[in-house]
Design a protein around this motif. Structure first.
Motif, PDB file in Angstrom:
ATOM      1  N   GLU A   1     -63.567 -21.991 -14.001  1.00  0.00           N
ATOM      2  CA  GLU A   1     -64.634 -21.505 -13.737  1.00  0.00           C
ATOM      3  C   GLU A   1     -65.399 -21.910 -15.348  1.00  0.00           C
ATOM      4  N   LYS A   2     -66.451 -22.506 -15.210  1.00  0.00           N
ATOM      5  CA  LYS A   2     -67.372 -22.849 -16.225  1.00  0.00           C
ATOM      6  C   LYS A   2     -68.609 -23.150 -16.087  1.00  0.00           C
ATOM      7  N   PRO A   3     -69.508 -22.409 -16.810  1.00  0.00           N
ATOM      8  CA  PRO A   3     -71.040 -22.576 -16.891  1.00  0.00           C
ATOM      9  C   PRO A   3     -71.489 -23.869 -17.446  1.00  0.00           C
ATOM     10  N   GLY A   4     -72.704 -23.930 -16.904  1.00  0.00           N
ATOM     11  CA  GLY A   4     -73.564 -25.187 -17.669  1.00  0.00           C
ATOM     12  C   GLY A   4     -73.371 -26.580 -17.032  1.00  0.00           C
ATOM     13  N   PHE A   5     -73.384 -26.699 -15.696  1.00  0.00           N
ATOM     14  CA  PHE A   5     -73.446 -28.110 -15.063  1.00  0.00           C
ATOM     15  C   PHE A   5     -74.325 -28.087 -13.912  1.00  0.00           C
TER      16      PHE A   5
ATOM     17  N   PHE B   1     -66.875 -24.428 -10.342  1.00  0.00           N
ATOM     18  CA  PHE B   1     -65.661 -23.518 -10.143  1.00  0.00           C
ATOM     19  C   PHE B   1     -64.464 -24.622  -9.487  1.00  0.00           C
ATOM     20  N   LEU B   2     -63.233 -24.126  -9.584  1.00  0.00           N
ATOM     21  CA  LEU B   2     -62.327 -25.051  -9.057  1.00  0.00           C
ATOM     22  C   LEU B   2     -61.513 -23.789  -7.969  1.00  0.00           C
ATOM     23  N   TYR B   3     -61.002 -24.336  -6.898  1.00  0.00           N
ATOM     24  CA  TYR B   3     -60.333 -23.327  -6.141  1.00  0.00           C
ATOM     25  C   TYR B   3     -59.061 -24.024  -5.310  1.00  0.00           C
ATOM     26  N   ALA B   4     -58.041 -23.382  -5.415  1.00  0.00           N
ATOM     27  CA  ALA B   4     -56.870 -23.818  -4.825  1.00  0.00           C
ATOM     28  C   ALA B   4     -56.657 -23.349  -3.178  1.00  0.00           C
ATOM     29  N   LEU B   5     -56.021 -24.153  -2.508  1.00  0.00           N
ATOM     30  CA  LEU B   5     -55.487 -23.347  -1.080  1.00  0.00           C
ATOM     31  C   LEU B   5     -54.078 -22.817  -1.344  1.00  0.00           C
TER      32      LEU B   5
ATOM     33  N   PRO C   1     -72.295 -34.069 -14.783  1.00  0.00           N
ATOM     34  CA  PRO C   1     -73.323 -33.615 -15.990  1.00  0.00           C
ATOM     35  C   PRO C   1     -73.623 -32.337 -16.386  1.00  0.00           C
ATOM     36  N   SER C   2     -74.261 -32.053 -17.377  1.00  0.00           N
ATOM     37  CA  SER C   2     -74.541 -30.866 -17.914  1.00  0.00           C
ATOM     38  C   SER C   2     -75.623 -30.319 -17.030  1.00  0.00           C
TER      39      SER C   2
END
Length: 310
Positions: free
Chosen positions: A219-223, A205-209, A252-253
């Motif tokens: 958002e991307k799955p598989g990490f 996940f990436l979030y910004a203030l 990493p995956s």
């Protein structure tokens, strides 16, 4: 055979569609990344030596994080040793219950969590998330019944105050690990990247203030960026791999046998490339070179070290 106007139109539309798809960020071809084994004689055992100092207060493995300049916070760390939450994701069952901060003005502040929460990390992160010149404190705050969240604190009227937070994951013994904080989208602000539940099918996940709230921007799955029971939380690396001024992120995956590189393209989080590895990554990832010459140095559980590049 003579083509009618109708067929010419169909072919023209098809060609335009192909061109459009070729330019679409979701289907752009990735760079080819490969992994090459390298000699380890000149490489530290931990790949990236830890330069943070041990934190005072008796909390095992706690470290002091130093703040960026300019900024209003000079350092931060966790204290208040407690074993009230027996998750033990970072080797032992001791966690922090107090956030301690020193300011550039010489102040010494602390914030204590309620008895139902702990700080489940080795050190806070310090960064100016919204580009206002003030330093934010980024923590992993865990509820004993609802799991972890990313919570941001800062100085407000001379006191440590909560600024923004994500939701707790929702279940006890569910953790997240911060992968990096940088201007992944470009601009003056910085985004927080973290892997939620890195041991059971992790999602990046990436979030910004923005306007006092943490807003999800990617958002991307598989990490996975952590091995259960390890104190090494630096299984990720940040580098601008194409020289566009916006850093990219290597993580990493989910099985940690691949290194995946992701970044923003036209406002969307996209895959830049991936490289297969013969064993799982279990050490901090180093960065050598810049731009197209960027290489990531990954240490494996087998003891081998690989250079990942194009």
């Amino acid at each position: 055979m003579r083509m009618t106007g109708h067929f010419r139109g169909v072919i023209a539309v098809s060609l335009l569609t192909i061109l459009f798809l070729g330019l679409s960020p979701s289907v752009q071809a990735q760079d080819v990344w490969t992994a090459k084994k390298i000699e380890t004689a000149s490489i530290p055992k931990e790949i990236v030596p830890e330069d943070r100092r041990p934190a005072p207060g008796g909390l095992p493995d706690a470290l002091i994080e130093t703040g960026p300049k300019p900024g209003d916070i000079s350092a931060a760390w966790y204290a208040g040793r407690t074993n009230r939450y027996r998750h033990g994701i970072l080797r032992d069952t001791f966690e922090g219950s107090i956030l301690r901060v020193t300011t550039r003005a010489g102040g010494y502040l602390k914030l204590a969590l309620p008895d139902t929460e702990v700080f489940e990390d080795r050190y806070p992160r310090l960064a100016d998330l919204d580009g206002d010149g003030k330093t934010e404190i980024i923590t992993i705050r865990t509820s004993m019944t609802h799991g972890a969240a990313v919570t941001v604190y800062g100085l407000r009227n001379g006191k440590l105050s909560e600024i923004a937070t994500t939701e707790f994951i929702g279940h006890a013994n569910r953790w997240l690990n911060i992968a990096g904080i940088a201007s992944f989208r470009g601009g003056s602000g910085k985004e927080i990247a973290y892997v939620q539940t890195p041991h059971i099918g992790g999602t990046l996940f990436l979030y910004a203030l923005e306007e006092g709230k943490l807003i999800k921007v990617g958002e991307k799955p598989g990490f996975s960026n952590h091995q259960t029971g390890s104190t090494e939380v630096r299984l990720s690396a940040i580098a601008d791999i194409n020289g566009d001024g916006a850093p990219d992120l290597a993580v990493p995956s989910a099985d940690r046998r691949q290194l995946r590189i992701v970044g923003f393209n036209r406002g969307q989080l996209t895959d830049r490339g991936v490289a297969d590895l013969p064993a799982t990554i279990d050490k901090a990832i180093a960065v050598h070179g810049t731009g197209k010459a960027t290489r990531f140095i990954a240490g494996l559980q087998s003891g081998e070290v690989y250079s990942v590049g194009r």
